[in-house]
Design a protein around this motif. Structure first.
Motif, mmCIF file in Angstrom:
data_model
loop_
_atom_site.group_PDB
_atom_site.id
_atom_site.type_symbol
_atom_site.label_atom_id
_atom_site.label_comp_id
_atom_site.label_asym_id
_atom_site.label_seq_id
_atom_site.Cartn_x
_atom_site.Cartn_y
_atom_site.Cartn_z
ATOM 1 N N GLY A 16 0.801 -1.212 0.000
ATOM 2 C CA GLY A 16 0.000 0.000 0.000
ATOM 3 C C GLY A 16 0.837 1.267 0.000
ATOM 4 O O GLY A 16 2.062 1.221 -0.086
ATOM 5 N N GLU A 17 0.130 2.392 0.103
ATOM 6 C CA GLU A 17 0.762 3.708 0.148
ATOM 7 C C GLU A 17 0.101 4.517 1.259
ATOM 8 O O GLU A 17 -1.122 4.525 1.397
ATOM 9 N N VAL A 18 0.934 5.211 2.039
ATOM 10 C CA VAL A 18 0.425 6.035 3.134
ATOM 11 C C VAL A 18 -0.198 7.302 2.554
ATOM 12 O O VAL A 18 0.442 8.040 1.821
ATOM 13 N N LYS A 19 -1.467 7.531 2.879
ATOM 14 C CA LYS A 19 -2.184 8.714 2.405
ATOM 15 C C LYS A 19 -2.353 9.766 3.502
ATOM 16 O O LYS A 19 -2.399 10.959 3.224
ATOM 17 N N LYS A 20 -2.477 9.335 4.758
ATOM 18 C CA LYS A 20 -2.685 10.269 5.865
ATOM 19 C C LYS A 20 -2.266 9.580 7.160
ATOM 20 O O LYS A 20 -2.439 8.368 7.307
ATOM 21 N N ILE A 21 -1.725 10.360 8.086
ATOM 22 C CA ILE A 21 -1.341 9.851 9.399
ATOM 23 C C ILE A 21 -1.991 10.729 10.453
ATOM 24 O O ILE A 21 -1.882 11.949 10.396
ATOM 25 N N ASP A 22 -2.676 10.123 11.412
ATOM 26 C CA ASP A 22 -3.292 10.842 12.520
ATOM 27 C C ASP A 22 -2.736 10.249 13.812
ATOM 28 O O ASP A 22 -3.309 9.328 14.387
ATOM 29 N N GLU A 23 -1.577 10.805 14.257
ATOM 30 C CA GLU A 23 -0.916 10.256 15.436
ATOM 31 C C GLU A 23 -1.780 10.387 16.679
ATOM 32 O O GLU A 23 -1.795 9.491 17.526
ATOM 33 N N GLY A 24 -2.507 11.494 16.808
ATOM 34 C CA GLY A 24 -3.347 11.714 17.987
ATOM 35 C C GLY A 24 -4.408 10.649 18.153
ATOM 36 O O GLY A 24 -4.716 10.207 19.262
#
Length: 100
Positions: free
Chosen positions: A31-39
């Motif tokens: 896959g490919e990372v589209k968005k990261i929400d660490e919180g």
């Protein structure tokens, strides 16, 4: 003689089931990372078919991560391979590595 055949058949069945379970759990998804929400401990991944999760078509999905440290290893746009499992609260990424 029948006892030996039954024992052999039972062992063969047990090994086959164990091997199938391990293969399903260890099926890496590209896959490919589209968005990261660490919180929130979530990542959005665009990926190909994920047969280990019963997904035959490519799609983009939001996943929880089992270990928040996984989110620090990647950035938006990175190509990755990952493993995930389905739980009561949705899908969770259990392993993730940058693709080579």
């Amino acid at each position: 003689m029948n006892r030996i055949i039954r024992i052999t058949a039972a062992l063969a069945l047990a090994v086959g089931l164990a091997t199938g379970t391990l293969a399903a759990e260890g099926a890496a998804i590209s896959g490919e990372v589209k968005k990261i929400d660490e919180g929130a401990g979530k990542i959005t991944l665009k990926h190909g078919p994920a047969k280990s999760l019963g997904m035959e078509e490519p799609m983009t999905m939001v996943y929880r991560v089992k270990d928040p440290a996984l989110l620090k290893q990647v950035k938006v746009g990175d190509k990755v391979t990952f493993e995930a499992e389905e739980g009561t609260s949705g899908y969770t990424v259990t392993k993730m590595n940058k693709a080579k």
